[in-house]
Design a protein around this motif. Structure first.
Motif, PDB file in Angstrom:
ATOM      1  N   ALA A 295       0.823  -1.213   0.000  1.00 37.90           N
ATOM      2  CA  ALA A 295       0.000   0.000   0.000  1.00 37.90           C
ATOM      3  C   ALA A 295       0.857   1.262   0.000  1.00 37.90           C
ATOM      4  O   ALA A 295       0.407   2.328  -0.394  1.00 37.90           O
TER       5      ALA A 295
ATOM      6  N   SER B 292       3.650   4.831  -2.947  1.00 40.17           N
ATOM      7  CA  SER B 292       3.908   6.223  -3.304  1.00 40.17           C
ATOM      8  C   SER B 292       4.965   6.828  -2.388  1.00 40.17           C
ATOM      9  O   SER B 292       5.850   7.570  -2.841  1.00 40.17           O
ATOM     10  N   SER B 293       4.919   6.516  -1.087  1.00 36.48           N
ATOM     11  CA  SER B 293       5.953   7.062  -0.199  1.00 36.48           C
ATOM     12  C   SER B 293       7.269   6.298  -0.350  1.00 36.48           C
ATOM     13  O   SER B 293       8.336   6.894  -0.239  1.00 36.48           O
TER      14      SER B 293
ATOM     15  N   PHE C  23       8.977   8.021  -3.096  1.00 35.84           N
ATOM     16  CA  PHE C  23       9.501   9.341  -2.734  1.00 35.84           C
ATOM     17  C   PHE C  23      10.747   9.221  -1.858  1.00 35.84           C
ATOM     18  O   PHE C  23      11.648  10.053  -1.923  1.00 35.84           O
TER      19      PHE C  23
ATOM     20  N   GLY D  31      14.940  10.955  -0.614  1.00 34.73           N
ATOM     21  CA  GLY D  31      15.483  11.105   0.740  1.00 34.73           C
ATOM     22  C   GLY D  31      16.746  10.278   0.934  1.00 34.73           C
ATOM     23  O   GLY D  31      17.695  10.696   1.607  1.00 34.73           O
TER      24      GLY D  31
ATOM     25  N   ASP E  87      13.542  10.659   4.713  1.00 36.44           N
ATOM     26  CA  ASP E  87      12.700  11.714   4.127  1.00 36.44           C
ATOM     27  C   ASP E  87      13.045  13.033   4.828  1.00 36.44           C
ATOM     28  O   ASP E  87      13.618  13.030   5.916  1.00 36.44           O
ATOM     29  N   VAL E  88      12.755  14.134   4.159  1.00 35.63           N
ATOM     30  CA  VAL E  88      12.947  15.454   4.769  1.00 35.63           C
ATOM     31  C   VAL E  88      11.740  16.332   4.477  1.00 35.63           C
ATOM     32  O   VAL E  88      11.040  16.135   3.478  1.00 35.63           O
TER      33      VAL E  88
ATOM     34  N   HIS F  57       3.305  16.964  -3.429  1.00 39.93           N
ATOM     35  CA  HIS F  57       3.900  15.916  -2.600  1.00 39.93           C
ATOM     36  C   HIS F  57       3.222  16.000  -1.239  1.00 39.93           C
ATOM     37  O   HIS F  57       3.632  16.780  -0.383  1.00 39.93           O
TER      38      HIS F  57
ATOM     39  N   LYS G 205       2.211  15.432   2.460  1.00 43.62           N
ATOM     40  CA  LYS G 205       2.959  15.009   3.642  1.00 43.62           C
ATOM     41  C   LYS G 205       1.984  14.473   4.680  1.00 43.62           C
ATOM     42  O   LYS G 205       0.940  15.095   4.921  1.00 43.62           O
TER      43      LYS G 205
ATOM     44  N   SER H 102       5.775  10.938   6.274  1.00 42.53           N
ATOM     45  CA  SER H 102       6.000  10.300   4.973  1.00 42.53           C
ATOM     46  C   SER H 102       5.450  11.214   3.891  1.00 42.53           C
ATOM     47  O   SER H 102       4.646  12.103   4.161  1.00 42.53           O
ATOM     48  N   THR H 103       5.928  10.994   2.693  1.00 43.32           N
ATOM     49  CA  THR H 103       5.530  11.833   1.562  1.00 43.32           C
ATOM     50  C   THR H 103       4.899  10.965   0.490  1.00 43.32           C
ATOM     51  O   THR H 103       5.437   9.906   0.146  1.00 43.32           O
ATOM     52  N   HIS H 104       3.764  11.396  -0.018  1.00 48.69           N
ATOM     53  CA  HIS H 104       3.058  10.671  -1.068  1.00 48.69           C
ATOM     54  C   HIS H 104       3.011  11.557  -2.306  1.00 48.69           C
ATOM     55  O   HIS H 104       2.654  12.724  -2.216  1.00 48.69           O
ATOM     56  N   MET H 105       3.368  10.997  -3.450  1.00 49.03           N
ATOM     57  CA  MET H 105       3.535  11.812  -4.655  1.00 49.03           C
ATOM     58  C   MET H 105       2.199  12.035  -5.373  1.00 49.03           C
ATOM     59  O   MET H 105       2.151  12.084  -6.606  1.00 49.03           O
ATOM     60  N   THR H 106       1.143  12.180  -4.614  1.00 51.99           N
ATOM     61  CA  THR H 106      -0.203  12.129  -5.182  1.00 51.99           C
ATOM     62  C   THR H 106      -0.456  13.165  -6.285  1.00 51.99           C
ATOM     63  O   THR H 106      -0.898  12.821  -7.377  1.00 51.99           O
TER      64      THR H 106
ATOM     65  N   GLU I 278       1.665  14.978  -8.006  1.00 50.09           N
ATOM     66  CA  GLU I 278       2.580  14.806  -9.138  1.00 50.09           C
ATOM     67  C   GLU I 278       2.220  13.565  -9.962  1.00 50.09           C
ATOM     68  O   GLU I 278       2.319  13.577 -11.192  1.00 50.09           O
ATOM     69  N   LEU I 279       1.797  12.506  -9.279  1.00 49.47           N
ATOM     70  CA  LEU I 279       1.389  11.295 -10.000  1.00 49.47           C
ATOM     71  C   LEU I 279       0.137  11.554 -10.832  1.00 49.47           C
ATOM     72  O   LEU I 279       0.022  11.051 -11.956  1.00 49.47           O
TER      73      LEU I 279
ATOM     74  N   ALA J  22       1.406  13.239 -13.899  1.00 52.69           N
ATOM     75  CA  ALA J  22       2.189  12.339 -14.758  1.00 52.69           C
ATOM     76  C   ALA J  22       1.284  11.307 -15.426  1.00 52.69           C
ATOM     77  O   ALA J  22       1.421  11.028 -16.622  1.00 52.69           O
ATOM     78  N   LEU J  23       0.333  10.761 -14.669  1.00 49.83           N
ATOM     79  CA  LEU J  23      -0.549   9.727 -15.229  1.00 49.83           C
ATOM     80  C   LEU J  23      -1.434  10.297 -16.331  1.00 49.83           C
ATOM     81  O   LEU J  23      -1.676   9.642 -17.344  1.00 49.83           O
TER      82      LEU J  23
ATOM     83  N   LEU K  44      -5.898   7.678  -6.310  1.00 47.99           N
ATOM     84  CA  LEU K  44      -4.646   8.179  -5.738  1.00 47.99           C
ATOM     85  C   LEU K  44      -4.841   8.673  -4.310  1.00 47.99           C
ATOM     86  O   LEU K  44      -4.023   8.406  -3.428  1.00 47.99           O
TER      87      LEU K  44
ATOM     88  N   SER L 226      -2.426   4.193   3.029  1.00 52.22           N
ATOM     89  CA  SER L 226      -1.039   4.105   3.463  1.00 52.22           C
ATOM     90  C   SER L 226      -0.770   5.050   4.633  1.00 52.22           C
ATOM     91  O   SER L 226      -0.135   4.674   5.615  1.00 52.22           O
TER      92      SER L 226
END
Lengths: 304, 304
Positions: free
Chosen positions: A210, A213-214, A217, A221, B123-124, B150, B152, B165-169, B171-172, B175-176, B241, B248
């Motif tokens: 699940a 996506s992280s 990313f 990092g 991650d940062v 992105h 957080k 954590s970072t989820h590229m939602t 941006e995805l 891209a999709l 997404l 997650s």
């Protein structure tokens, strides 16, 4: 061109961007073969019939040689629409439901695709079903993966295709490494696959699918905080995508049965390495050979 | 410009592509504010100090007014590198570890970001930690999402940021819908969000988060076999997404505690709808207000 053996039929795998033809004897043995870039996209402008006739003439095939075709030539935007058989699909129905194409001298049949008309999981395949037909001669339940831009996962029960799904693995790899910030993470990657990073990616995502996506990313990092390399980043993206595909494609399946990887070339090796990372048994089978066997099986049923 | 009230400090949120400044009184009340597109990218060419001084002069701020800054101005490629505090991070350390910037007349401090130096989940963040500081005054464990390109997700324990954590939602989604075959699925989408398709996407992926790649591909099958619309496809991609992000981000968290959605504008509404679809309690909090409160909290600690 035909080595003196009389061909019994021609088999054609007509994809979106590629064309492949074999002249075959009664047992499916290859007498002659050709491949070109005259796929559906090219053939729509230049004529499917013209292209096929020219190749057959060059190969000195008889004017009345039967031709069986699979792939995108049967799509709505192809030569003649060959429709779909429905899932669960007994694969011998492919030959029974083949669509004839009008031709002055030849009997030409295009095999249908398969549609999964499940409102929860709608999907179609066209071409892969013929590979699956060529993989038969088993009575056992099995799971087959056909890796690629759009990887296909098929569940078989004997000679029936019971369900399938498509994973956008190859296309996502391209999109992620060209149209997201991960583009910067893989900049300068040149080396061979970083096997340790690939394996780590496969394992971490298989455990927590699940979190894809992280996990993706975190590759950034990992570079920022731990100095991970561009080669490592590229291999890890690949591992995460393939590992996620395995987690989803194998959900609910017995992990005792080997995964059958149906592919030609480098991808089979990569998927095999992913299975190894997870201690999953697997078998690699050649996709081109399966297509030819599938076309032969269909031809034998159409013209017994 | 200052309404006759003497400002006690200036607060600056300096992002990659945006600049925002507030003149604040002793209690954090806003005396004047401005925003512009002079983000880090612009400021690297034009001088961070010049831009800041020009705005302060235009706002008639005293020459010796203290300035507290958060965001990308503290990145390595920014004004002065402000480093990171490590996770788990007591958020009052942000003020204690602020980095001074040399200036002829002013005391300027840039707040650090937060680094999660976990080899499994590196991650940062830089900027979001100040929003979280502005959200405090709770003693309870909580989960905060900051939606965006992105997204957080932060786990708080009282005033300590324990993990993120970072989820590229965002941006995805881009891209999709621009770099994969889903581009064709959303072609011509113009209407408002198709709420039913969005909700269906959220629910189906929350149930089976590992299957995201095939759930996305099925959007094409849904159009081919069931005539689904482009608007429906777009909403479903968004739902898949965001639903995957919720699955997650909330893994292992108590679903009794409300999810705190920290955002300004339309995304808060969309994430709220996703929570509604899953019967998850949530609270929406304004991100701009949280940033200002966080900068005020830091200023109060630096200049008591």
């Amino acid at each position: 061109m035909t080595n003196g053996i009389a061909p019994r039929f021609a088999a054609v795998d007509w994809g979106t961007s590629s064309f492949r033809i074999w002249l075959c004897g009664a047992k499916g043995e290859v007498i002659a073969e050709r491949r070109s870039g005259e796929g559906m996209t090219h053939a729509r402008d230049n004529g499917f019939g013209n292209i096929l006739d020219a190749h057959l003439a060059d190969m000195a095939a008889p004017n009345d040689l039967n031709v069986v075709v699979c792939g995108m030539a049967g799509a709505r935007q192809g030569w003649v629409e060959a429709g779909y058989i429905d899932c669960p699909a007994p694969l011998h129905h492919l030959a029974d439901r083949a669509t004839p194409v009008a031709h002055p001298t030849r009997d030409i049949r295009i095999l249908p695709g398969v549609a999964q008309r499940d409102p929860q999981h709608p999907d179609v395949i066209r071409g892969e079903e013929t590979q699956l037909l060529g993989l038969l001669a088993h009575d056992v339940a099995s799971v087959v993966v056909m890796p690629g831009t759009h990887s296909k996962w098929a569940r078989m029960d004997g000679s029936t295709l019971t369900s399938f799904s498509t994973h956008m693995t190859g296309e996502l790899f391209q999109a992620l490494t060209s149209a997201t910030l991960l583009k910067h993470a893989v900049e300068g990657a040149t080396g061979p696959t970083d096997h340790a990073a690939f394996t780590a990616g496969v394992r971490e995502i298989f455990e927590t699918p699940a979190a894809w996506s992280s996990r993706l990313f975190e590759i950034r990092g990992r570079q920022l905080l731990f100095g991970a390399s561009a080669d490592g980043a590229k291999a890890r993206i690949s591992g995460i995508l393939i590992g996620a595909e395995l987690a989803s494609g194998l959900a609910g399946a017995s992990q005792q049965q080997p995964v059958r990887i149906l592919s030609t070339g480098g991808l089979a090796d990569l998927y095999g390495k992913a299975c190894d990372a997870l201690d999953l048994p697997f078998l690699i089978e050649d996709a081109d050979a399966a297509t030819l066997r599938g076309l032969h099986a269909a031809a034998t049923r159409i013209w017994p």
